[in-house]
Design a protein around this motif. Structure first.
Motif, PDB file in Angstrom:
ATOM      1  N   GLU A  74      48.774  84.324  36.379  1.00 35.41           N
ATOM      2  CA  GLU A  74      48.914  83.596  35.885  1.00 35.41           C
ATOM      3  C   GLU A  74      50.240  83.369  34.910  1.00 35.41           C
ATOM      4  O   GLU A  74      51.120  82.439  35.322  1.00 35.41           O
ATOM      5  CB  GLU A  74      47.995  82.957  34.823  1.00 35.41           C
ATOM      6  CG  GLU A  74      46.777  82.226  36.719  1.00 35.41           C
ATOM      7  CD  GLU A  74      46.948  81.088  36.736  1.00 35.41           C
ATOM      8  OE1 GLU A  74      48.010  80.336  36.616  1.00 35.41           O
ATOM      9  OE2 GLU A  74      46.384  80.513  37.599  1.00 35.41           O
ATOM     10  N   ARG A  75      50.305  84.161  34.117  1.00 34.75           N
ATOM     11  CA  ARG A  75      51.972  84.201  33.293  1.00 34.75           C
ATOM     12  C   ARG A  75      52.111  85.684  33.988  1.00 34.75           C
ATOM     13  O   ARG A  75      51.355  86.361  34.009  1.00 34.75           O
ATOM     14  CB  ARG A  75      51.467  83.619  31.868  1.00 34.75           C
ATOM     15  CG  ARG A  75      50.453  84.289  31.267  1.00 34.75           C
ATOM     16  CD  ARG A  75      50.313  84.179  29.714  1.00 34.75           C
ATOM     17  NE  ARG A  75      51.405  85.136  29.315  1.00 34.75           N
ATOM     18  CZ  ARG A  75      52.213  84.654  27.781  1.00 34.75           C
ATOM     19  NH1 ARG A  75      50.940  83.944  27.012  1.00 34.75           N
ATOM     20  NH2 ARG A  75      52.885  85.657  27.455  1.00 34.75           N
ATOM     21  N   GLN A  76      52.816  86.110  33.221  1.00 30.82           N
ATOM     22  CA  GLN A  76      53.833  87.654  33.028  1.00 30.82           C
ATOM     23  C   GLN A  76      53.015  88.788  31.692  1.00 30.82           C
ATOM     24  O   GLN A  76      52.518  88.212  30.592  1.00 30.82           O
ATOM     25  CB  GLN A  76      55.003  87.564  32.739  1.00 30.82           C
ATOM     26  CG  GLN A  76      55.790  89.530  33.216  1.00 30.82           C
ATOM     27  CD  GLN A  76      57.317  89.171  32.621  1.00 30.82           C
ATOM     28  OE1 GLN A  76      57.201  88.999  31.176  1.00 30.82           O
ATOM     29  NE2 GLN A  76      57.919  89.511  33.470  1.00 30.82           N
ATOM     30  N   GLU A  93      54.972  86.657  37.128  1.00 30.87           N
ATOM     31  CA  GLU A  93      54.055  85.684  37.804  1.00 30.87           C
ATOM     32  C   GLU A  93      54.022  85.328  39.203  1.00 30.87           C
ATOM     33  O   GLU A  93      54.720  85.015  39.702  1.00 30.87           O
ATOM     34  CB  GLU A  93      54.833  84.533  36.204  1.00 30.87           C
ATOM     35  CG  GLU A  93      54.687  83.335  36.135  1.00 30.87           C
ATOM     36  CD  GLU A  93      54.612  82.333  35.190  1.00 30.87           C
ATOM     37  OE1 GLU A  93      54.704  80.921  36.055  1.00 30.87           O
ATOM     38  OE2 GLU A  93      55.706  83.028  35.113  1.00 30.87           O
ATOM     39  N   CYS A  94      53.087  84.867  39.495  1.00 27.19           N
ATOM     40  CA  CYS A  94      53.076  84.277  40.891  1.00 27.19           C
ATOM     41  C   CYS A  94      53.796  83.181  40.790  1.00 27.19           C
ATOM     42  O   CYS A  94      54.307  82.419  39.608  1.00 27.19           O
ATOM     43  CB  CYS A  94      51.752  84.130  41.017  1.00 27.19           C
ATOM     44  SG  CYS A  94      51.172  82.689  39.648  1.00 27.19           S
ATOM     45  N   SER A  95      53.923  83.549  41.984  1.00 30.20           N
ATOM     46  CA  SER A  95      54.937  82.571  42.356  1.00 30.20           C
ATOM     47  C   SER A  95      54.862  81.383  43.093  1.00 30.20           C
ATOM     48  O   SER A  95      53.319  80.799  42.467  1.00 30.20           O
ATOM     49  CB  SER A  95      55.432  82.734  44.078  1.00 30.20           C
ATOM     50  OG  SER A  95      54.190  82.604  44.824  1.00 30.20           O
ATOM     51  N   SER A  96      55.623  80.402  42.775  1.00 30.63           N
ATOM     52  CA  SER A  96      54.567  78.764  43.417  1.00 30.63           C
ATOM     53  C   SER A  96      54.156  78.550  44.259  1.00 30.63           C
ATOM     54  O   SER A  96      52.867  77.382  44.219  1.00 30.63           O
ATOM     55  CB  SER A  96      56.213  77.640  42.969  1.00 30.63           C
ATOM     56  OG  SER A  96      56.908  77.680  44.724  1.00 30.63           O
ATOM     57  N   GLU A  97      54.085  79.433  45.782  1.00 29.82           N
ATOM     58  CA  GLU A  97      53.577  79.155  46.750  1.00 29.82           C
ATOM     59  C   GLU A  97      51.902  79.228  46.039  1.00 29.82           C
ATOM     60  O   GLU A  97      51.126  79.211  46.914  1.00 29.82           O
ATOM     61  CB  GLU A  97      53.985  79.908  47.547  1.00 29.82           C
ATOM     62  CG  GLU A  97      55.161  79.118  48.907  1.00 29.82           C
ATOM     63  CD  GLU A  97      57.015  79.568  47.388  1.00 29.82           C
ATOM     64  OE1 GLU A  97      56.376  80.446  46.407  1.00 29.82           O
ATOM     65  OE2 GLU A  97      57.318  79.069  48.118  1.00 29.82           O
ATOM     66  N   ASP A  98      52.256  81.142  45.935  1.00 27.95           N
ATOM     67  CA  ASP A  98      50.219  81.238  45.622  1.00 27.95           C
ATOM     68  C   ASP A  98      49.765  80.706  44.888  1.00 27.95           C
ATOM     69  O   ASP A  98      48.862  80.600  44.299  1.00 27.95           O
ATOM     70  CB  ASP A  98      51.287  82.710  44.621  1.00 27.95           C
ATOM     71  CG  ASP A  98      51.223  83.742  46.012  1.00 27.95           C
ATOM     72  OD1 ASP A  98      51.127  83.589  47.222  1.00 27.95           O
ATOM     73  OD2 ASP A  98      51.677  85.087  45.410  1.00 27.95           O
ATOM     74  N   ARG A  99      50.808  80.126  43.851  1.00 25.93           N
ATOM     75  CA  ARG A  99      49.547  78.867  42.613  1.00 25.93           C
ATOM     76  C   ARG A  99      49.218  77.901  43.422  1.00 25.93           C
ATOM     77  O   ARG A  99      48.570  77.455  42.785  1.00 25.93           O
ATOM     78  CB  ARG A  99      51.016  78.771  41.308  1.00 25.93           C
ATOM     79  CG  ARG A  99      50.106  78.038  40.507  1.00 25.93           C
ATOM     80  CD  ARG A  99      51.860  77.800  39.419  1.00 25.93           C
ATOM     81  NE  ARG A  99      52.315  78.566  38.776  1.00 25.93           N
ATOM     82  CZ  ARG A  99      51.440  79.569  37.557  1.00 25.93           C
ATOM     83  NH1 ARG A  99      50.625  79.552  37.125  1.00 25.93           N
ATOM     84  NH2 ARG A  99      52.361  80.685  37.451  1.00 25.93           N
ATOM     85  N   ALA A 100      50.272  77.545  44.032  1.00 27.65           N
ATOM     86  CA  ALA A 100      49.289  76.256  44.722  1.00 27.65           C
ATOM     87  C   ALA A 100      48.374  76.734  45.583  1.00 27.65           C
ATOM     88  O   ALA A 100      47.691  75.477  45.929  1.00 27.65           O
ATOM     89  CB  ALA A 100      50.598  75.997  45.925  1.00 27.65           C
ATOM     90  N   LYS A 101      47.905  77.745  46.505  1.00 23.74           N
ATOM     91  CA  LYS A 101      47.558  78.589  47.227  1.00 23.74           C
ATOM     92  C   LYS A 101      46.015  79.016  45.885  1.00 23.74           C
ATOM     93  O   LYS A 101      45.078  79.581  46.389  1.00 23.74           O
ATOM     94  CB  LYS A 101      47.282  79.500  48.162  1.00 23.74           C
ATOM     95  CG  LYS A 101      48.404  78.801  48.850  1.00 23.74           C
ATOM     96  CD  LYS A 101      48.680  80.144  49.951  1.00 23.74           C
ATOM     97  CE  LYS A 101      49.771  79.976  50.570  1.00 23.74           C
ATOM     98  NZ  LYS A 101      50.092  80.812  51.365  1.00 23.74           N
ATOM     99  N   ASN A 102      46.360  78.757  44.632  1.00 24.83           N
ATOM    100  CA  ASN A 102      44.742  79.602  43.439  1.00 24.83           C
ATOM    101  C   ASN A 102      45.058  80.910  43.524  1.00 24.83           C
ATOM    102  O   ASN A 102      43.663  81.209  43.897  1.00 24.83           O
ATOM    103  CB  ASN A 102      43.672  78.414  43.492  1.00 24.83           C
ATOM    104  CG  ASN A 102      42.836  78.619  42.362  1.00 24.83           C
ATOM    105  OD1 ASN A 102      43.632  78.903  41.640  1.00 24.83           O
ATOM    106  ND2 ASN A 102      41.453  78.657  42.407  1.00 24.83           N
ATOM    107  N   ASN A 103      46.241  81.836  44.217  1.00 26.66           N
ATOM    108  CA  ASN A 103      46.037  83.033  44.270  1.00 26.66           C
ATOM    109  C   ASN A 103      46.649  83.695  44.046  1.00 26.66           C
ATOM    110  O   ASN A 103      47.149  84.531  43.953  1.00 26.66           O
ATOM    111  CB  ASN A 103      46.657  82.928  45.839  1.00 26.66           C
ATOM    112  CG  ASN A 103      45.446  84.448  46.491  1.00 26.66           C
ATOM    113  OD1 ASN A 103      45.193  85.513  46.059  1.00 26.66           O
ATOM    114  ND2 ASN A 103      46.869  85.476  47.444  1.00 26.66           N
ATOM    115  N   CYS A 104      46.657  83.483  42.408  1.00 27.10           N
ATOM    116  CA  CYS A 104      47.584  84.238  41.283  1.00 27.10           C
ATOM    117  C   CYS A 104      46.861  85.737  41.020  1.00 27.10           C
ATOM    118  O   CYS A 104      46.669  85.757  39.736  1.00 27.10           O
ATOM    119  CB  CYS A 104      47.734  82.745  39.528  1.00 27.10           C
ATOM    120  SG  CYS A 104      48.837  82.266  40.302  1.00 27.10           S
ATOM    121  N   VAL A 105      46.367  86.312  41.900  1.00 28.47           N
ATOM    122  CA  VAL A 105      46.323  87.979  41.314  1.00 28.47           C
ATOM    123  C   VAL A 105      47.078  88.996  41.679  1.00 28.47           C
ATOM    124  O   VAL A 105      47.696  88.946  43.185  1.00 28.47           O
ATOM    125  CB  VAL A 105      44.850  87.395  42.624  1.00 28.47           C
ATOM    126  CG1 VAL A 105      44.195  89.463  42.169  1.00 28.47           C
ATOM    127  CG2 VAL A 105      43.671  86.702  41.640  1.00 28.47           C
TER     128      VAL A 105
END
Length: 302
Positions: A256-258, A155-167
């Motif tokens: 976005e999730r594992q 699962e992506c980090s909170s920092e990447d999630r805030a940047k909409n970069n969960c890839v």
């Protein structure tokens, strides 16, 4: 066989080998090998499961297993994948479904195999390459392939999630021993996959294969599942790979999730360039998905 590792996407993925190319079978196998046909079906029952995705991704805690099919203990770092959902294992279901007393459900699969008698005057043989993004042999300096088949997307980090970069992007390099014309290419991804691409040694794009997700409830269009993959059918002679060329495979998943037990394969067919391959047209369609009709089925009508 042509493919190793295929899933729900087979319903809307073009698998025609364009005329005059063909996969040749029946030749004497190399010393020490036998040529055989087999089908290995991996079916997962998600009826009544509290988390269908966890079942489909073979999460170990949902299958309540601590040893693999060979009886070896599963390591603590292995969260899910093929080692946890082998033959006869069952995924967790909720109490109401588990206790309803329904008899076991029987399912039957039917496959149709078509073939033509081989003719050197008509057919051009292809070589099958199965490329795996988990193969790190070239990176490790190992002369032999080292395919792990599956891998985990965290699962992506909170920092990447805030940047909409969960890839999650995974890449590797694999060498094609015998090059030629690229005839067909397609990727295999699991649920959560965003797309895959194949590149030549100079960085040129050889094929981009994107998932088609279902939007309904009917068979072949199940919402949230990959029901098809886009394919590449280059015009004969227009896309080439060289002997010993190192190709790069890129596999992208949503983080976005594992996701556990995911795959990133690329299947390509490569043929030696021949004059007859350039002179025989193929009729192709793009709706409802890309597919090609072999010329022997339609050329007599022209």
């Amino acid at each position: 066989g042509q493919h190793f590792g295929l899933g729900s996407e087979t319903r809307q993925t073009a698998t025609w080998v364009p005329d005059p190319y063909a996969i040749e079978i029946g030749k004497p196998a190399p010393a020490g090998y036998d040529e055989r046909w087999f089908i290995n079906v991996h079916a997962i029952d998600t009826r009544g499961a509290p988390d269908k995705l966890a079942c489909a991704e073979c999460r170990c805690d949902f299958y309540n297993v601590t040893v693999d099919e060979a009886g070896s203990r599963i390591g603590n770092g292995y969260v899910g994948g093929l080692h946890c959902c082998y033959d006869s294992t069952r995924c967790r279901v909720d109490g109401a479904f588990a206790n309803n007393g329904e008899p076991p459900r029987k399912l039957f699969l039917r496959y149709t195999v078509s073939w033509l008698d081989w003719s050197d005057a008509v057919h051009v043989p292809v070589r099958i390459y199965i490329l795996d993004v988990t193969d790190t042999a070239l990176f490790d300096g190992n002369p032999n392939p080292y395919c792990k088949v599956e891998y985990r997307v965290d699962e992506c980090s909170s920092e990447d999630r805030a940047k909409n970069n969960c890839v999650d992007m995974k890449t590797t390099e694999e060498m094609v021993s015998h090059g030629g014309d690229l005839v067909y290419a397609v990727a295999h991804l699991h649920r959560g996959g965003l797309g895959s691409s194949l590149h030549g040694q100079d960085g040129r794009l050889l094929c981009k294969s994107m998932p088609i997700y279902g939007t309904g409830q009917e068979a072949g269009n199940e919402e949230g599942y990959i029901v098809g993959m886009s394919t590449c059918y280059p015009e004969p002679g227009t896309v080439k790979v060289s002997d010993g060329e190192v190709l790069t495979i890129v596999s992208n998943y949503s983080s976005e999730r594992q996701h556990t037990g995911v795959m990133g394969h690329f299947y390509i067919l490569v043929a030696d360039q021949q004059e007859q391959a350039l002179n025989k047209p193929t009729l192709c369609f793009s709706f409802p998905y890309s597919w090609c009709l072999p010329s022997w089925m339609w050329s007599n009508q022209m």
